[in-house]
Design an enzyme around this catalytic site. Structure first.
Site, PDB file in Angstrom:
ATOM      1  N   GLY A  91       0.799  -1.227   0.000  1.00 12.10           N
ATOM      2  CA  GLY A  91       0.000   0.000   0.000  1.00 12.10           C
ATOM      3  C   GLY A  91       0.823   1.264   0.000  1.00 12.10           C
ATOM      4  O   GLY A  91       0.315   2.349   0.290  1.00 12.10           O
ATOM      5  N   HIS A  98       8.917   6.039   4.857  1.00 13.73           N
ATOM      6  CA  HIS A  98       8.275   6.842   5.910  1.00 13.73           C
ATOM      7  C   HIS A  98       7.637   5.933   6.938  1.00 13.73           C
ATOM      8  O   HIS A  98       7.100   4.877   6.613  1.00 13.73           O
ATOM      9  CB  HIS A  98       7.243   7.812   5.330  1.00 13.73           C
ATOM     10  CG  HIS A  98       6.278   7.181   4.376  1.00 13.73           C
ATOM     11  ND1 HIS A  98       6.626   6.903   3.072  1.00 13.73           N
ATOM     12  CD2 HIS A  98       5.005   6.772   4.527  1.00 13.73           C
ATOM     13  CE1 HIS A  98       5.590   6.342   2.449  1.00 13.73           C
ATOM     14  NE2 HIS A  98       4.590   6.247   3.321  1.00 13.73           N
TER      15      HIS A  98
HETATM   16  P1  5GP Z   1       1.749   5.502   2.135  1.00 15.15           P
HETATM   17  O1  5GP Z   1       0.450   5.491   1.355  1.00 15.15           O
HETATM   18  O2  5GP Z   1       2.936   5.470   1.196  1.00 15.15           O
HETATM   19  O3  5GP Z   1       1.835   4.480   3.227  1.00 15.15           O
HETATM   20  O4  5GP Z   1       1.794   6.886   2.887  1.00 15.15           O
HETATM   21  C1  5GP Z   1       1.956   8.107   2.223  1.00 15.15           C
HETATM   22  C2  5GP Z   1       1.312   9.157   3.084  1.00 15.15           C
HETATM   23  O5  5GP Z   1       1.791  10.410   2.650  1.00 15.15           O
HETATM   24  C3  5GP Z   1      -0.220   9.195   2.977  1.00 15.15           C
HETATM   25  O6  5GP Z   1      -0.796   8.987   4.264  1.00 15.15           O
HETATM   26  C4  5GP Z   1      -0.506  10.582   2.433  1.00 15.15           C
HETATM   27  O7  5GP Z   1      -1.662  11.180   2.999  1.00 15.15           O
HETATM   28  C5  5GP Z   1       0.759  11.356   2.769  1.00 15.15           C
HETATM   29  N1  5GP Z   1       1.077  12.431   1.854  1.00 15.15           N
HETATM   30  C6  5GP Z   1       1.089  12.369   0.491  1.00 15.15           C
HETATM   31  N2  5GP Z   1       1.455  13.554  -0.034  1.00 15.15           N
HETATM   32  C7  5GP Z   1       1.690  14.380   1.018  1.00 15.15           C
HETATM   33  C8  5GP Z   1       2.095  15.751   1.103  1.00 15.15           C
HETATM   34  O8  5GP Z   1       2.329  16.449   0.122  1.00 15.15           O
HETATM   35  N3  5GP Z   1       2.243  16.269   2.361  1.00 15.15           N
HETATM   36  C9  5GP Z   1       2.002  15.508   3.486  1.00 15.15           C
HETATM   37  N4  5GP Z   1       2.171  16.143   4.663  1.00 15.15           N
HETATM   38  N5  5GP Z   1       1.619  14.236   3.422  1.00 15.15           N
HETATM   39  C10 5GP Z   1       1.461  13.672   2.214  1.00 15.15           C
END
Ligand code: 5GP
Ligand code: ZN
Length: 112
Positions: A91, A98
């Site tokens: 996901g 992160h």
């Molecule tokens: P993943 O889906 O890879 O586990 O998590 C990525 C996270 O990054 C998501 O929860 C999404 O809301 C967050 N995210 C994506 N783009 C940005 C952004 O430009 N700024 C911030 N603060 N969070 C972001």
């Protein structure tokens, strides 16, 4: 490099920062999935946990310790969840490693 989190590290995209040091940046998720939803990232571009090597051992430890410290500072004494989405089936939507720190509500298992 076209990486949104590298742009946040560089300051070219704004973020609500929680903590920053020479290796790590923590900031609020733009679309919070819990009352507290903070992302802790290495400043260095690392795609995912799958790309980490033994050379990243200290950095990975630092990410988790920092997440735990922030959880304490944010008052998450009743508990919280740490998530590291890795790869397409994990996901992961942003290809810069992160750690999600989620808290402030009851978490459930299994996660989606
Ligand atoms: P993943 O889906 O890879 O586990 O998590 C990525 C996270 O990054 C998501 O929860 C999404 O809301 C967050 N995210 C994506 N783009 C940005 C952004 O430009 N700024 C911030 N603060 N969070 C972001
Ligand atoms: Zn990056």
């Amino acid at each position: 490099m076209d990486c949104i989190f590298c742009k946040i590290v560089a300051g070219t995209i704004p973020a609500k920062k929680v903590r920053e040091d020479e290796l790590i940046l923590a900031f609020h998720d733009i679309e919070p999935k819990a009352p507290k939803h903070i992302l802790v990232i290495p400043k260095k571009h690392l795609v995912s946990l799958a790309d980490a090597t033994a050379a990243d051992e200290a950095l990975l430890g630092r990410l988790l310790l920092t997440a735990g410290e922030i959880a304490r500072e944010e008052g998450l004494g009743k508990g919280y969840r740490i998530v590291i989405s890795t790869g397409p089936e994990g996901g992961q939507t942003v290809d810069h490693l992160h750690v999600h720190l989620l808290g402030g509500r009851q978490m459930h298992w299994p996660p989606g």
